[in-house]
Design a protein around this motif. Structure first.
Motif, PDB file in Angstrom:
ATOM      1  N   ASP A   1       0.824  -1.224   0.000  1.00  0.00           N
ATOM      2  CA  ASP A   1       0.000   0.000   0.000  1.00  0.00           C
ATOM      3  C   ASP A   1       0.854   1.269   0.000  1.00  0.00           C
ATOM      4  O   ASP A   1       0.503   2.259  -0.629  1.00  0.00           O
ATOM      5  CB  ASP A   1      -0.886   0.058   1.256  1.00  0.00           C
TER       6      ASP A   1
ATOM      7  N   ARG B   1       0.786   4.178  -2.810  1.00  0.00           N
ATOM      8  CA  ARG B   1       0.530   5.595  -2.509  1.00  0.00           C
ATOM      9  C   ARG B   1       1.656   6.461  -3.066  1.00  0.00           C
ATOM     10  O   ARG B   1       1.414   7.446  -3.768  1.00  0.00           O
ATOM     11  CB  ARG B   1       0.411   5.794  -0.979  1.00  0.00           C
TER      12      ARG B   1
ATOM     13  N   LYS C   1      -3.798  10.278   1.532  1.00  0.00           N
ATOM     14  CA  LYS C   1      -3.382   9.517   0.343  1.00  0.00           C
ATOM     15  C   LYS C   1      -2.354  10.297  -0.472  1.00  0.00           C
ATOM     16  O   LYS C   1      -1.655   9.748  -1.312  1.00  0.00           O
ATOM     17  CB  LYS C   1      -4.589   9.221  -0.539  1.00  0.00           C
ATOM     18  N   LYS C   2      -2.331  11.614  -0.253  1.00  0.00           N
ATOM     19  CA  LYS C   2      -1.403  12.441  -1.041  1.00  0.00           C
ATOM     20  C   LYS C   2      -0.224  12.939  -0.221  1.00  0.00           C
ATOM     21  O   LYS C   2       0.594  13.691  -0.707  1.00  0.00           O
ATOM     22  CB  LYS C   2      -2.158  13.645  -1.624  1.00  0.00           C
TER      23      LYS C   2
END
Ligand code: HEM
Length: 519
Positions: free
Chosen positions: A102, A106, A277-278
């Motif tokens: 993950d 990302r 997420k950023k």
């Protein structure tokens, strides 16, 4: 526990182990020329064989269907081994090269916009300008030589400085000035980084690394502080990259220019993003700087060096490229443009074939190291005969099974590239047959930029940069291989050229350089 193998691969054929303690590792890490040992195994056992690494059975495969399965079909089911991740963390930190699952997804999503087709377009003027700057430096060197027109130049040195300046401007909006400043700190830290740190590791280091699988990450983190040759050079580089990275991101964050899609703009925006997420942590952000400095410059410089090595032996190939450049120059003039646009390079089939052939024979990253995250079954494109005489077309593996993928051996597989796979022959890329075969890597059916979700993020960047630089250099200079020079593939983690018998000098390729008539 993790390493207990319920699905034994012992029935797969492979070379007898030369040492009970170290297996093939010492032989492999101390081979005189990169690839020598594995190319012999490739010819003897075919695309898949068994390798003894410090008493652990390692599956070694370059079978195209197996590679497709491991890199494409299975997503994150074949992560990098802990030892290789940890080794890379020593010099790139927790950047995109070393994170998993993950976290990798990302980071890759955040960084990918920096390599879109639109962004690539904006890099071309930077590539052109720095290629021309390099060319001027070499012209000055010729001018200062005794004959005023020809000199022996160690080409990798300035190529590495130029690609460092390129990554500075294209990724970080920053002029490192490495081409002009012989004392540039980063350029000095990079020089022979891998040769100094990785070449011919001692037995203690090989055995020490074999234990990493069982040591928790929190303890392994301190390996970088070991005061030995193997670790201290990498630590110096990482410290400097973090320092430089912090300055670059701070400058960007405080500048009035907001937005932007180059790496440093993306890093500055993600460090303050509210969206998890950023967002990149400060450690992740600086690790990306180290990653791009390293992944984005020595790679391209070495590939260009190998390309000049091959071309310097073949004046006829240089002439063919020069003819293509002249034809494109005419087209540019006819349409009223001043300079190249990216699509101009598509009208140079021979130069493109030369770059592909150079990437095939001289992959800068020659090996990848993966392991099965779970029990799995790896399919093969051709059945193999096992020690017990069975023919199998798939290999069941246990969780934790280590798998070595040799980019340099896949790139020489005769079933894919033909019987002349060991020889230089750019013409093989001029027909479309090879590229119609099942595509394994991201580019030209080669594994050189790897494949799948962890393939090289900068492969289009690297290609356009190499085409631009080669165009400038071949249009301006003739390269000639000096008589009696014996260049070999140095085995120092990356595949770089060195002079046989003088490997302590590190990366070397001294070529006769002279001006093309009228340049
Ligand atoms: C001829 C030049 C190049 C070659 C042969 C090359 C090759 C590779 C290979 C084999 C990998 C996979 C490594 C692994 O899985 O352990 C990789 C990853 C990567 N490369 Fe390149 N590379 C080149 C140039 C570049 C450039 C110019 C950039 C950036 C400007 C770049 C950025 C990256 C990044 C960020 C990754 C990590 C991708 C990920 O894990 O998701 N590379 N490269």
């Amino acid at each position: 526990r993790y390493r207990v193998q319920r699905r034994s691969i012992k029935d797969i054929r492979g070379p007898a182990s030369p040492s009970r303690l170290l297996g093939h590792e010492m032989q492999f890490r101390h081979e005189e020329e990169m690839g020598d040992v594995q190319f012999q195994w490739l010819r003897r056992y075919g695309a898949t064989w068994l390798f003894d690494k410090n008493q652990e059975d390692v599956l070694w495969t370059v079978d195209p269907k197996a590679l497709q399965y491991i890199f494409h079909t299975s997503g994150y089911r074949f992560p990098k081994t802990k030892a290789i991740d940890q080794s890379a963390k020593i010099f790139t930190g927790r950047g995109i090269l070393t994170v998993k699952g993950d976290v990798h997804q990302r980071q890759r999503k955040i960084l990918s916009p920096a390599f879109s087709a639109g962004q690539l377009h904006t890099f071309l003027p930077i590539f052109r300008q720095l290629a021309s700057h390099l060319s001027q430096k070499w012209k000055d060197e010729l001018e200062a030589s005794v004959s005023h027109e020809s000199a022996v130049i160690n080409v990798p040195q300035m190529l590495a400085r130029m690609t460092l300046d390129v990554i500075g401007e294209a990724a970080f909006d920053y002029q490192f000035g490495a081409l002009d400043d012989q004392r540039n700190e980063l350029a000095r830290l990079f020089q022979n980084l891998f040769v100094d740190s990785v070449l011919h590791p001692p037995a203690w280091d090989i055995l020490f690394r074999a234990t990493w699988h069982y040591i928790p990450d929190s303890i392994l983190h301190y390996v970088r502080y070991l005061p030995t040759r193997e670790y201290s050079r990498f630590k110096q580089f990482l410290d400097a990259a973090f320092r430089v990275g912090q300055d670059l991101v701070d400058q960007k964050a405080s500048s009035s220019e907001k937005g932007g899609k180059n790496i440093v703009s993306i890093l500055a925006q993600s460090s303050v993003s509210d969206d998890v997420k950023k967002r990149l942590t400060s450690d992740e952000m600086l690790s990306q700087v180290a990653t791009f400095l390293l992944a984005g410059h020595d790679t391209t410089a070495n590939t260009l060096t190998w390309t000049l090595y091959e071309l310097s032996k073949r004046p006829e190939d240089q002439r063919k490229i020069r003819d293509e450049i002249a034809a494109v120059r005419k087209e540019i003039k006819a349409r009223g443009d001043e300079d190249f646009v990216p699509s101009d390079f598509d009208s140079m089939p021979f130069m493109n074939a030369v770059i592909k052939e150079s990437l095939r024979l001289h992959p800068i990253a020659p090996m990848l190291f993966r392991e099965a995250a779970d029990e799995d079954v790896i399919p093969l494109s051709e059945p193999i005969e096992t020690v017990s005489g069975k023919f199998i077309n798939q290999i069941p593996v246990s969780k934790g099974q280590a798998i070595n993928i040799s980019i340099c051996s896949y790139n020489r597989l005769q079933s894919v590239w033909g019987e002349d796979a060991d020889s230089w022959n750019p013409d093989r890329f001029l027909g479309s047959d090879k590229e119609r075969q099942a595509s394994v890597g991201v580019f030209a059916n080669l594994m050189t930029f790897s494949a799948g979700i962890r393939a090289c993020l900068g492969w289009r960047f690297a290609l356009l940069e190499m085409k631009t630089v080669l165009t400038e250099l071949i249009e301006t200079f003739e390269f000639k291989y000096p008589e009696g020079l014996d260049v070999m593939r140095l085995s120092s983690g990356i595949m770089s050229p060195a002079i046989r018998g003088k490997v302590e000098m590190g990366i070397q390729l001294p070529l006769h350089v002279s001006l093309v008539n009228g340049a």
